[in-house]
Design an enzyme around this catalytic site. Structure first.
Site, PDB file in Angstrom:
ATOM      1  N   CYS A   1       1.049 -16.961  -8.315  1.00  0.00           N
ATOM      2  CA  CYS A   1       1.999 -16.958  -7.210  1.00  0.00           C
ATOM      3  C   CYS A   1       1.475 -17.576  -6.099  1.00  0.00           C
ATOM      4  O   CYS A   1       0.097 -18.244  -6.279  1.00  0.00           O
ATOM      5  CB  CYS A   1       2.465 -15.588  -6.860  1.00  0.00           C
ATOM      6  SG  CYS A   1       1.125 -14.660  -6.404  1.00  0.00           S
TER       7      CYS A   1
ATOM      8  N   ARG B   1      11.719  -9.093  -0.774  1.00  0.00           N
ATOM      9  CA  ARG B   1      10.905  -8.510  -1.915  1.00  0.00           C
ATOM     10  C   ARG B   1      10.125  -7.029  -1.505  1.00  0.00           C
ATOM     11  O   ARG B   1      10.105  -6.356  -2.226  1.00  0.00           O
ATOM     12  CB  ARG B   1       9.720  -9.658  -2.351  1.00  0.00           C
ATOM     13  CG  ARG B   1      10.243 -10.652  -3.058  1.00  0.00           C
ATOM     14  CD  ARG B   1       9.017 -11.468  -3.870  1.00  0.00           C
ATOM     15  NE  ARG B   1       8.281 -10.515  -4.836  1.00  0.00           N
ATOM     16  CZ  ARG B   1       7.163 -10.588  -5.237  1.00  0.00           C
ATOM     17  NH1 ARG B   1       6.476 -11.882  -5.043  1.00  0.00           N
ATOM     18  NH2 ARG B   1       6.488  -9.821  -5.820  1.00  0.00           N
TER      19      ARG B   1
ATOM     20  N   LYS C   1       6.394   0.351  -1.717  1.00  0.00           N
ATOM     21  CA  LYS C   1       6.798  -0.594  -2.814  1.00  0.00           C
ATOM     22  C   LYS C   1       5.808  -0.532  -3.763  1.00  0.00           C
ATOM     23  O   LYS C   1       6.154  -0.545  -4.943  1.00  0.00           O
ATOM     24  CB  LYS C   1       6.759  -2.058  -2.216  1.00  0.00           C
ATOM     25  CG  LYS C   1       6.829  -3.065  -3.280  1.00  0.00           C
ATOM     26  CD  LYS C   1       6.860  -4.727  -2.677  1.00  0.00           C
ATOM     27  CE  LYS C   1       5.547  -5.025  -2.092  1.00  0.00           C
ATOM     28  NZ  LYS C   1       4.831  -5.646  -3.321  1.00  0.00           N
ATOM     29  N   ASN C   2       4.484  -0.438  -3.635  1.00  0.00           N
ATOM     30  CA  ASN C   2       3.417  -0.679  -4.507  1.00  0.00           C
ATOM     31  C   ASN C   2       3.196   0.519  -5.219  1.00  0.00           C
ATOM     32  O   ASN C   2       2.578   0.469  -6.199  1.00  0.00           O
ATOM     33  CB  ASN C   2       2.382  -1.330  -3.944  1.00  0.00           C
ATOM     34  CG  ASN C   2       2.273  -2.729  -3.575  1.00  0.00           C
ATOM     35  OD1 ASN C   2       3.492  -3.504  -4.142  1.00  0.00           O
ATOM     36  ND2 ASN C   2       1.442  -3.240  -2.839  1.00  0.00           N
TER      37      ASN C   2
ATOM     38  N   ASP D   1      -3.322  -6.867   2.353  1.00  0.00           N
ATOM     39  CA  ASP D   1      -1.724  -7.157   2.591  1.00  0.00           C
ATOM     40  C   ASP D   1      -1.374  -7.107   4.052  1.00  0.00           C
ATOM     41  O   ASP D   1      -0.318  -7.029   4.332  1.00  0.00           O
ATOM     42  CB  ASP D   1      -1.138  -5.958   1.902  1.00  0.00           C
ATOM     43  CG  ASP D   1      -1.043  -6.127   0.399  1.00  0.00           C
ATOM     44  OD1 ASP D   1      -0.772  -5.244  -0.336  1.00  0.00           O
ATOM     45  OD2 ASP D   1      -1.446  -7.288  -0.206  1.00  0.00           O
TER      46      ASP D   1
ATOM     47  N   ARG E   1      -3.924 -14.745 -10.078  1.00  0.00           N
ATOM     48  CA  ARG E   1      -3.565 -13.506 -10.528  1.00  0.00           C
ATOM     49  C   ARG E   1      -3.709 -12.992 -11.957  1.00  0.00           C
ATOM     50  O   ARG E   1      -2.792 -12.845 -12.791  1.00  0.00           O
ATOM     51  CB  ARG E   1      -1.940 -13.182 -10.318  1.00  0.00           C
ATOM     52  CG  ARG E   1      -1.593 -13.628  -8.846  1.00  0.00           C
ATOM     53  CD  ARG E   1      -2.079 -12.793  -7.745  1.00  0.00           C
ATOM     54  NE  ARG E   1      -1.779 -11.426  -7.682  1.00  0.00           N
ATOM     55  CZ  ARG E   1      -0.674 -10.835  -6.913  1.00  0.00           C
ATOM     56  NH1 ARG E   1       0.147 -11.729  -6.535  1.00  0.00           N
ATOM     57  NH2 ARG E   1      -0.516  -9.606  -7.219  1.00  0.00           N
TER      58      ARG E   1
HETATM   59  C1  EPZ Z   1      -1.902  -5.056  -6.068  1.00  0.00           C
HETATM   60  O1  EPZ Z   1      -1.784  -6.305  -6.715  1.00  0.00           O
HETATM   61  C2  EPZ Z   1      -0.689  -5.237  -5.203  1.00  0.00           C
HETATM   62  N1  EPZ Z   1       0.581  -5.063  -5.931  1.00  0.00           N
HETATM   63  C3  EPZ Z   1      -0.840  -6.348  -4.068  1.00  0.00           C
HETATM   64  O2  EPZ Z   1       0.409  -6.153  -3.212  1.00  0.00           O
HETATM   65  C4  EPZ Z   1      -2.257  -6.092  -3.567  1.00  0.00           C
HETATM   66  O3  EPZ Z   1      -2.467  -7.339  -2.450  1.00  0.00           O
HETATM   67  C5  EPZ Z   1      -3.298  -6.074  -4.193  1.00  0.00           C
HETATM   68  O4  EPZ Z   1      -2.958  -4.931  -5.436  1.00  0.00           O
HETATM   69  C6  EPZ Z   1      -4.758  -5.730  -3.558  1.00  0.00           C
HETATM   70  O5  EPZ Z   1      -4.515  -4.536  -2.886  1.00  0.00           O
HETATM   71  C7  EPZ Z   1       1.046  -4.350  -6.497  1.00  0.00           C
HETATM   72  O6  EPZ Z   1       0.605  -3.291  -6.540  1.00  0.00           O
HETATM   73  C8  EPZ Z   1       2.331  -4.495  -7.015  1.00  0.00           C
HETATM   74  P1  EPZ Z   1      -5.651  -6.641  -7.877  1.00  0.00           P
HETATM   75  P2  EPZ Z   1      -2.742  -6.391  -8.014  1.00  0.00           P
HETATM   76  O7  EPZ Z   1      -5.555  -6.674  -9.420  1.00  0.00           O
HETATM   77  O8  EPZ Z   1      -2.781  -5.359  -8.835  1.00  0.00           O
HETATM   78  C9  EPZ Z   1      -8.320 -10.166  -9.372  1.00  0.00           C
HETATM   79  C10 EPZ Z   1       2.080  -6.934  -1.663  1.00  0.00           C
HETATM   80  O9  EPZ Z   1       1.905  -7.930  -0.729  1.00  0.00           O
HETATM   81  N2  EPZ Z   1      -7.973  -9.663 -10.631  1.00  0.00           N
HETATM   82  O10 EPZ Z   1      -6.264  -5.714  -7.140  1.00  0.00           O
HETATM   83  O11 EPZ Z   1      -2.178  -7.764  -8.669  1.00  0.00           O
HETATM   84  C11 EPZ Z   1      -7.202 -10.875  -8.714  1.00  0.00           C
HETATM   85  O12 EPZ Z   1      -7.214 -12.350  -9.116  1.00  0.00           O
HETATM   86  C12 EPZ Z   1       1.232  -7.169  -3.198  1.00  0.00           C
HETATM   87  O13 EPZ Z   1       2.371  -5.910  -1.481  1.00  0.00           O
HETATM   88  C13 EPZ Z   1      -8.693 -10.333 -11.723  1.00  0.00           C
HETATM   89  O14 EPZ Z   1      -9.487 -11.143 -11.651  1.00  0.00           O
HETATM   90  O15 EPZ Z   1      -4.277  -6.771  -7.298  1.00  0.00           O
HETATM   91  C14 EPZ Z   1      -7.503 -10.738  -7.344  1.00  0.00           C
HETATM   92  O16 EPZ Z   1      -8.139 -11.715  -6.824  1.00  0.00           O
HETATM   93  C15 EPZ Z   1       0.273  -8.788  -2.977  1.00  0.00           C
HETATM   94  N3  EPZ Z   1      -8.303  -9.795 -13.121  1.00  0.00           N
HETATM   95  C16 EPZ Z   1      -8.046  -9.259  -7.220  1.00  0.00           C
HETATM   96  O17 EPZ Z   1      -8.561  -9.033  -8.508  1.00  0.00           O
HETATM   97  C17 EPZ Z   1      -7.377  -8.919 -13.243  1.00  0.00           C
HETATM   98  O18 EPZ Z   1      -7.313  -8.484 -14.373  1.00  0.00           O
HETATM   99  C18 EPZ Z   1      -7.385  -8.215  -6.665  1.00  0.00           C
HETATM  100  O19 EPZ Z   1      -6.265  -8.050  -7.418  1.00  0.00           O
HETATM  101  C19 EPZ Z   1      -6.709  -8.411 -12.287  1.00  0.00           C
HETATM  102  C20 EPZ Z   1      -7.111  -8.843 -11.001  1.00  0.00           C
END
Ligand code: EPZ
Length: 436
Positions: A129, A413, A35-36, A321, A134
């Site tokens: 969410c 989803r 998915k991701n 995840d 996020r």
């Molecule tokens: C991706 O989300 C995945 N989603 C998530 O999968 C996954 O849990 C996550 O990466 C971590 O591996 C997709 O790829 C569509 P991050 P993403 O940016 O990119 C903080 C699932 O269940 N952050 O690595 O949104 C954020 O708040 C989903 O399949 C900032 O602070 O994750 C979090 O605490 C859920 N500022 C941490 O980084 C930013 O600009 C990790 O988020 C961006 C992120």
């Protein structure tokens, strides 16, 4: 109560999943595309004004939603089975609709490709969410350092590329956190920028590598994907491509836990074992045996399980995840285990639901202290987010009696026909439509 028709990807709010434990599973199951990876690559398809064909695309609500977002921009998308045809010549719109973006955070990743293609993008803030706020500050700051003018007004991110030629400028970007999405957004933006971009402290997830390989197949010049430093040499344009999405490592990990929690021997494929190193290491540390019998396949052999401690980390650490699924598993492993969620600030909602099924888990901040119980008992439960819903299904397989789970739109989803796959392994699990 009647049995629901085969899974339609509509927003299924009137059905429940009925799971009767204690399940014994056997046989083998097919793992769908990631998915991701598919979501990021669909955004990446915008980078070329041509035709992309994606294969091994999973049938999920999130894929459907991303298709709706791209269609709203003027893109033509047709999905036949697991193949997605994306015609991006006709990209006119740079305004993504709030009602679609607010339901799918990944749709924010189109901001990079839009800026490189049109020099302008207007994307609503995806908002928080169930698992956390996020934020997208790392995406925004990175694009600003590449020369985009980005400001947020009334909940909408307004971005445009100043100066002639509408091209972003290559530069060196240090990410405060190895964010998957920010790495993907900035890597995509850099493929068509003027000059070289270096992303430091970049995310190393397999989905980042898959996106990089997709962009390279279109003619992008990217080195270092999968390490914490990625360098991208901007090119003038990218061309059409056909690309196969990698198998979903989180779906695979979820099925490994399904085998462990029901003490069953099952086989799953296709899978790329090196994408699951941390998950396999933890299952083996607990006493399970994982063997790789054939190419791209894994089998789990049950055994007595022992408690362990887990801390979620960015890849190659233990994936957030998979945290909820292991919470369900450890809830019935004798002894005391601790799970610490360090990636998201609010990703422990499933603990309350597991405790309603008889688990004994205490929360202290982002730590869960689990005392294994001999037996869970089926109960009515509510899914709160995607991986929490998977954890409750796993708990229902192991529990004595029947579990009825609401909130199936969370499950739909991210899992491609999960109940059908579990039924093919022998589980007693059905989607039932409740009368209004
Ligand atoms: C991706 O989300 C995945 N989603 C998530 O999968 C996954 O849990 C996550 O990466 C971590 O591996 C997709 O790829 C569509 P991050 P993403 O940016 O990119 C903080 C699932 O269940 N952050 O690595 O949104 C954020 O708040 C989903 O399949 C900032 O602070 O994750 C979090 O605490 C859920 N500022 C941490 O980084 C930013 O600009 C990790 O988020 C961006 C992120």
């Amino acid at each position: 109560m009647i049995q629901a028709p085969p899974l339609s990807l509509a927003f299924d709010q009137n059905s429940v999943l009925q799971i009767t434990g204690k399940a014994r599973l056997s046989g083998s199951v097919k793992i769908s595309g990631a998915k991701n990876s598919a979501l990021a690559i669909m955004a990446g398809a915008l980078l070329c004004a041509d035709h992309c064909r994606l294969t091994n695309v999973p049938s999920l609500l999130d894929i459907e939603r991303m298709s709706q977002v791209l269609t709203s921009l003027g893109i033509k998308i047709t999905k036949t089975g697991h193949t997605l045809e994306i015609e991006t010549q006709n990209l006119q719109q740079y305004d993504a609709p709030y009602d679609l973006v607010s339901q799918l955070r990944a749709s924010f990743f189109i901001i990079g490709p839009l800026l490189t293609r049109l020099g302008i993008a207007r994307i609503p803030l995806p908002g928080g969410c169930a698992i956390g706020a996020r934020p997208v500050d790392l995406h925004v700051r990175g694009l600003q350092s590449m020369g985009a003018d980005v400001h947020i007004e009334h909940g909408v991110v307004h971005a445009y590329v100043k100066g002639k030629g509408n091209r972003l400028k290559g530069t060196r970007i240090y990410l405060d956190y190895p964010s998957v999405g920010a790495t993907e957004t900035l890597m995509m933006a850099a493929t068509l920028a003027d000059g070289e971009t270096t992303l430091e402290n970049a995310a190393q997830e397999p989905e980042v590598i898959d996106l990089a390989n997709f962009c390279r197949a279109m003619g992008a010049r990217i080195k270092g994907a999968g390490t914490n430093t990625i360098s991208i040499d901007g090119v003038k344009s990218l061309h059409a491509v056909e690309y196969e999405i990698i198998p979903d490592r989180i779906e695979a990990g979820t099925f490994l836990v399904a085998g462990a929690i029901t003490q069953s021997a099952i086989t799953l494929s296709p899978v790329i074992p090196e994408h699951l190193t941390a998950v396999i290491a933890k299952l083996e540390a607990m006493g399970a045996k994982i063997i790789s019998t054939e190419h791209q396949s894994l089998s789990i052999i049950p055994g007595d399980l022992y408690p362990i401690d887990i801390e979620t980390m960015p890849y190659p650490g233990f994936p957030t995840d998979m945290q909820a699924q292991f919470m369900a598993l450890l809830s019935i492993v004798p002894g005391n285990s601790i799970i610490s969620e360090t990636v998201f600030e609010n990703r422990l909602h499933h603990v309350a639901e597991l405790n309603r099924m008889g688990a004994n888990i205490r929360l202290k901040g982002n730590h869960a202290f689990i005392s294994g119980v001999p037996q869970l008992s089926g109960a009515p439960v509510m899914a709160t987010d995607l991986r929490a819903s998977a954890a409750l299904v796993l708990a229902g397989l192991a529990a004595e009696g029947t579990t009825t789970m609401q909130g199936l739109h969370h499950l739909d989803r991210g899992y491609d026909h999960l109940e059908g796959k579990l039924r093919s392994l022998g589980a007693n699990i059905h989607r039932i439509t409740e009368f209004q």
